[in-house]
Design an enzyme around this catalytic site. Sequence first.
Site, PDB file in Angstrom:
ATOM      1  N   ASN A  10       0.874  -1.172   0.000  1.00 51.79           N
ATOM      2  CA  ASN A  10       0.000   0.000   0.000  1.00 51.79           C
ATOM      3  C   ASN A  10       0.916   1.228   0.000  1.00 51.79           C
ATOM      4  O   ASN A  10       1.453   1.594   1.039  1.00 51.79           O
ATOM      5  CB  ASN A  10      -0.898  -0.020   1.241  1.00 51.79           C
ATOM      6  CG  ASN A  10      -1.716   1.259   1.380  1.00 51.79           C
ATOM      7  OD1 ASN A  10      -1.791   2.061   0.456  1.00 51.79           O
ATOM      8  ND2 ASN A  10      -2.326   1.454   2.549  1.00 51.79           N
ATOM      9  N   TRP A  11       1.073   1.812  -1.163  1.00 53.72           N
ATOM     10  CA  TRP A  11       1.998   2.943  -1.289  1.00 53.72           C
ATOM     11  C   TRP A  11       1.445   4.238  -0.719  1.00 53.72           C
ATOM     12  O   TRP A  11       2.161   5.240  -0.639  1.00 53.72           O
ATOM     13  CB  TRP A  11       2.341   3.172  -2.763  1.00 53.72           C
ATOM     14  CG  TRP A  11       3.339   2.222  -3.320  1.00 53.72           C
ATOM     15  CD1 TRP A  11       4.000   1.216  -2.652  1.00 53.72           C
ATOM     16  CD2 TRP A  11       3.810   2.186  -4.671  1.00 53.72           C
ATOM     17  NE1 TRP A  11       4.853   0.562  -3.510  1.00 53.72           N
ATOM     18  CE2 TRP A  11       4.759   1.139  -4.759  1.00 53.72           C
ATOM     19  CE3 TRP A  11       3.524   2.934  -5.815  1.00 53.72           C
ATOM     20  CZ2 TRP A  11       5.418   0.825  -5.942  1.00 53.72           C
ATOM     21  CZ3 TRP A  11       4.186   2.629  -6.995  1.00 53.72           C
ATOM     22  CH2 TRP A  11       5.126   1.584  -7.059  1.00 53.72           C
ATOM     23  N   LYS A  12       0.167   4.263  -0.396  1.00 53.11           N
ATOM     24  CA  LYS A  12      -0.452   5.498   0.120  1.00 53.11           C
ATOM     25  C   LYS A  12      -0.133   6.667  -0.825  1.00 53.11           C
ATOM     26  O   LYS A  12      -0.068   6.467  -2.035  1.00 53.11           O
ATOM     27  CB  LYS A  12       0.001   5.765   1.558  1.00 53.11           C
ATOM     28  CG  LYS A  12      -0.146   4.510   2.431  1.00 53.11           C
ATOM     29  CD  LYS A  12       0.016   4.756   3.879  1.00 53.11           C
ATOM     30  CE  LYS A  12      -0.130   3.413   4.605  1.00 53.11           C
ATOM     31  NZ  LYS A  12      -0.181   3.562   6.036  1.00 53.11           N
ATOM     32  N   HIS A  95      -9.675   1.457   4.297  1.00 49.80           N
ATOM     33  CA  HIS A  95      -8.434   1.629   5.057  1.00 49.80           C
ATOM     34  C   HIS A  95      -8.696   2.602   6.213  1.00 49.80           C
ATOM     35  O   HIS A  95      -9.475   3.550   6.063  1.00 49.80           O
ATOM     36  CB  HIS A  95      -7.335   2.170   4.142  1.00 49.80           C
ATOM     37  CG  HIS A  95      -5.993   2.128   4.801  1.00 49.80           C
ATOM     38  ND1 HIS A  95      -5.600   3.088   5.691  1.00 49.80           N
ATOM     39  CD2 HIS A  95      -4.991   1.223   4.740  1.00 49.80           C
ATOM     40  CE1 HIS A  95      -4.386   2.781   6.144  1.00 49.80           C
ATOM     41  NE2 HIS A  95      -3.993   1.655   5.575  1.00 49.80           N
ATOM     42  N   GLU A  97      -7.104   4.996   7.299  1.00 50.18           N
ATOM     43  CA  GLU A  97      -6.862   6.404   6.947  1.00 50.18           C
ATOM     44  C   GLU A  97      -8.048   6.983   6.171  1.00 50.18           C
ATOM     45  O   GLU A  97      -8.371   8.167   6.300  1.00 50.18           O
ATOM     46  CB  GLU A  97      -5.547   6.533   6.151  1.00 50.18           C
ATOM     47  CG  GLU A  97      -4.345   6.308   7.074  1.00 50.18           C
ATOM     48  CD  GLU A  97      -3.111   5.739   6.407  1.00 50.18           C
ATOM     49  OE1 GLU A  97      -3.020   5.767   5.173  1.00 50.18           O
ATOM     50  OE2 GLU A  97      -2.222   5.245   7.141  1.00 50.18           O
ATOM     51  N   GLU A 167      -5.912  -4.775  10.313  1.00 47.39           N
ATOM     52  CA  GLU A 167      -4.897  -3.743  10.525  1.00 47.39           C
ATOM     53  C   GLU A 167      -5.211  -2.960  11.799  1.00 47.39           C
ATOM     54  O   GLU A 167      -5.973  -1.980  11.755  1.00 47.39           O
ATOM     55  CB  GLU A 167      -4.875  -2.771   9.342  1.00 47.39           C
ATOM     56  CG  GLU A 167      -4.446  -3.406   8.041  1.00 47.39           C
ATOM     57  CD  GLU A 167      -3.770  -2.384   7.127  1.00 47.39           C
ATOM     58  OE1 GLU A 167      -2.666  -2.671   6.662  1.00 47.39           O
ATOM     59  OE2 GLU A 167      -4.326  -1.300   6.916  1.00 47.39           O
ATOM     60  N   GLY A 173       2.139   2.322  10.656  1.00 46.55           N
ATOM     61  CA  GLY A 173       3.136   3.387  10.509  1.00 46.55           C
ATOM     62  C   GLY A 173       3.806   3.779  11.805  1.00 46.55           C
ATOM     63  O   GLY A 173       4.452   4.821  11.874  1.00 46.55           O
ATOM     64  N   SER A 213       2.985  -2.068  10.249  1.00 51.56           N
ATOM     65  CA  SER A 213       4.429  -2.157  10.483  1.00 51.56           C
ATOM     66  C   SER A 213       5.030  -3.519  10.127  1.00 51.56           C
ATOM     67  O   SER A 213       5.950  -3.991  10.800  1.00 51.56           O
ATOM     68  CB  SER A 213       4.761  -1.764  11.929  1.00 51.56           C
ATOM     69  OG  SER A 213       4.386  -0.413  12.157  1.00 51.56           O
ATOM     70  N   GLY A 234       2.633  -1.105   4.227  1.00 57.20           N
ATOM     71  CA  GLY A 234       2.752   0.302   3.852  1.00 57.20           C
ATOM     72  C   GLY A 234       4.214   0.681   3.643  1.00 57.20           C
ATOM     73  O   GLY A 234       4.810   0.370   2.609  1.00 57.20           O
ATOM     74  N   GLY A 235       4.806   1.312   4.650  1.00 56.68           N
ATOM     75  CA  GLY A 235       6.161   1.872   4.551  1.00 56.68           C
ATOM     76  C   GLY A 235       7.188   0.933   3.914  1.00 56.68           C
ATOM     77  O   GLY A 235       7.930   1.330   3.009  1.00 56.68           O
TER      78      GLY A 235
END
Length: 256
Positions: A10-12, A95, A97, A167, A173, A213, A234-235
Amino acid sequence: MNRKPIIAGNWKMFKTRDEALYFILKVSNNVPAIKDVETVVCAQAPLMRCLVKRQGENLRIGAQNMHYADEGAFTGEISGALLQSYNVDYVILGHSERRKYFHETDEDVNLKLKAALKYEIKPIVCVGENLEERQSNLTFNVLDRQVKKAIEGLSEKEVKSIVIAYEPIWAIGTGKTATAQMADEACGYIRGLVKQVVSLEASQAIRIQYGGSVNPKNIDELLSMPHIDGALIGGASLDPDHFIYMTKAALARVQK
Ligand code: PGA
């Protein structure tokens, strides 16, 4: 029951066109065969076209959101029909966010899920509790509400085809991963809910990822758990080498 692992990045709101091209050229031919592991990268919408064109045989491209309407006056939104016309295969829905910053409700997630299925886009539906809910022992209540509403009105066949990503918001994150046991317990709970509201068969077929994470250091342990069928990352998915490593960790699980 052998469920195929699914590793999704997930590159956001990260990466420009050049950065996305660099990634895709490095990664597309270096992930496991799709018959063993499903590998997906979910990018910002304008990157879809350049990524789909270069995705390679084993890598699939996903969006991070879509609207539930077929089309209409919804400035800034993305339709399922558009994603389908670009051969986008997956979409992340609900998600945390999106829920937090864009006020998506459980009902929106249900409508979007139905729209994604209509356009033959595989949904990755995110659920999970925040820190306060975890500390007040409300994790299972939150999962109960989010999962039941998300899959409301879906057929057994449709439920089997979707992916749910557990999640926990406090792990996203933050570098604070849930322990493998905690993650597995929640994924197992979600599987139990699917059994309760749909069927035993659906609960055995549906794939449930853990996200929050995940990185090259903890992925092996997470994937070794019985209810965890992959990861939403993600990251750590932004780095091509880390991403390739994590898809190979999923292959190792298949080959065990
Ligand atoms: P993270 O994000 O891996 O950076 O914690 C996961 C996600 O938001 O899907």
